[in-house]
Design a protein around this motif. Sequence first.
Motif, PDB file in Angstrom:
ATOM      1  N   GLN A  31      21.816 -20.414 100.971  1.00  0.00           N
ATOM      2  CA  GLN A  31      20.692 -19.276 101.283  1.00  0.00           C
ATOM      3  C   GLN A  31      21.490 -17.889 101.794  1.00  0.00           C
ATOM      4  O   GLN A  31      20.943 -16.874 101.253  1.00  0.00           O
ATOM      5  CB  GLN A  31      19.681 -19.676 102.393  1.00  0.00           C
ATOM      6  CG  GLN A  31      19.041 -20.887 101.840  1.00  0.00           C
ATOM      7  CD  GLN A  31      18.198 -21.568 103.123  1.00  0.00           C
ATOM      8  OE1 GLN A  31      18.959 -21.860 104.158  1.00  0.00           O
ATOM      9  NE2 GLN A  31      17.088 -21.890 102.832  1.00  0.00           N
ATOM     10  N   SER A  32      22.342 -17.970 102.462  1.00  0.00           N
ATOM     11  CA  SER A  32      23.115 -16.898 103.050  1.00  0.00           C
ATOM     12  C   SER A  32      23.757 -16.343 101.686  1.00  0.00           C
ATOM     13  O   SER A  32      24.190 -14.842 101.708  1.00  0.00           O
ATOM     14  CB  SER A  32      24.126 -16.919 104.131  1.00  0.00           C
ATOM     15  OG  SER A  32      25.227 -18.057 103.661  1.00  0.00           O
ATOM     16  N   SER A  33      24.308 -17.045 100.865  1.00  0.00           N
ATOM     17  CA  SER A  33      25.005 -16.473  99.621  1.00  0.00           C
ATOM     18  C   SER A  33      24.140 -15.729  98.750  1.00  0.00           C
ATOM     19  O   SER A  33      24.391 -14.643  98.412  1.00  0.00           O
ATOM     20  CB  SER A  33      25.776 -17.388  98.683  1.00  0.00           C
ATOM     21  OG  SER A  33      26.160 -17.117  97.557  1.00  0.00           O
ATOM     22  N   VAL A  34      22.760 -16.109  98.558  1.00  0.00           N
ATOM     23  CA  VAL A  34      21.923 -15.373  97.951  1.00  0.00           C
ATOM     24  C   VAL A  34      21.371 -14.388  98.520  1.00  0.00           C
ATOM     25  O   VAL A  34      21.366 -13.176  98.169  1.00  0.00           O
ATOM     26  CB  VAL A  34      20.689 -16.278  97.737  1.00  0.00           C
ATOM     27  CG1 VAL A  34      19.570 -15.529  96.792  1.00  0.00           C
ATOM     28  CG2 VAL A  34      20.903 -17.479  96.636  1.00  0.00           C
ATOM     29  N   TYR A  35      21.317 -14.274 100.002  1.00  0.00           N
ATOM     30  CA  TYR A  35      20.741 -12.926 100.629  1.00  0.00           C
ATOM     31  C   TYR A  35      22.095 -11.811 100.606  1.00  0.00           C
ATOM     32  O   TYR A  35      21.572 -10.884 100.175  1.00  0.00           O
ATOM     33  CB  TYR A  35      20.465 -13.351 102.147  1.00  0.00           C
ATOM     34  CG  TYR A  35      20.362 -12.281 103.057  1.00  0.00           C
ATOM     35  CD1 TYR A  35      19.209 -11.620 103.205  1.00  0.00           C
ATOM     36  CD2 TYR A  35      21.396 -11.746 103.934  1.00  0.00           C
ATOM     37  CE1 TYR A  35      18.628 -10.857 103.863  1.00  0.00           C
ATOM     38  CE2 TYR A  35      21.041 -10.551 104.771  1.00  0.00           C
ATOM     39  CZ  TYR A  35      19.677 -10.191 104.625  1.00  0.00           C
ATOM     40  OH  TYR A  35      19.363  -9.200 105.454  1.00  0.00           O
ATOM     41  N   GLN A  36      23.356 -12.401 100.844  1.00  0.00           N
ATOM     42  CA  GLN A  36      24.334 -11.581 100.738  1.00  0.00           C
ATOM     43  C   GLN A  36      24.445 -10.644  99.296  1.00  0.00           C
ATOM     44  O   GLN A  36      24.818  -9.770  98.961  1.00  0.00           O
ATOM     45  CB  GLN A  36      25.752 -11.996 100.876  1.00  0.00           C
ATOM     46  CG  GLN A  36      26.906 -11.533 101.210  1.00  0.00           C
ATOM     47  CD  GLN A  36      28.082 -12.366 101.709  1.00  0.00           C
ATOM     48  OE1 GLN A  36      28.201 -13.461 100.994  1.00  0.00           O
ATOM     49  NE2 GLN A  36      28.778 -11.929 102.682  1.00  0.00           N
TER      50      GLN A  36
END
Length: 118
Positions: A31-36
Motif C-alpha cells: 500500500q505504501s509503495s502504491v501511494y508513493q
Amino acid sequence: MNMRVLLLAVMTAVLSGCAGPKTLYQWDGYQSSVYQHYQTDDSSLSEQVAVLEESIEKARAGDRIVAPGLHAHLGLLYANSGREQQAMEQFEMEKRLFPESETFMSFLLKQNNREEIK
C-alpha cells in the motif's frame, strides 16, 4: 470459586481481543509503495520494485497470499523499466492467483506483446 472462574473468563476474553484480526492477504509494503508511486517522485522504479519483491518474499516465507494487484503493479513497474519478460510473468501470476483480474491482465499482456513487435 465462581468468582475465580468468572475472573479467568473475563481476562481470557480481554486478552484474546488484543490480538487483533489476521488479514487474509500479506499487504506489507504494498500500500505504501502504491501511494508513493502516485504521490511523489522521491523513490525510483528500482526502489519500488525492491519493496514489492520483498513483500512477495515475506508472503512466501510466512505461507501467506500476496495482496490482490501486487503482481500486476510489480508487472507495470517492470514494464516501465524495460523488463518486459518479467512484466509478462507478473501479469500471468496475477491472472493465475486472482482469476477475476483475467480481463485486465489479458489486456496488459496484449499491450506488452504489441510493444515488443514494434
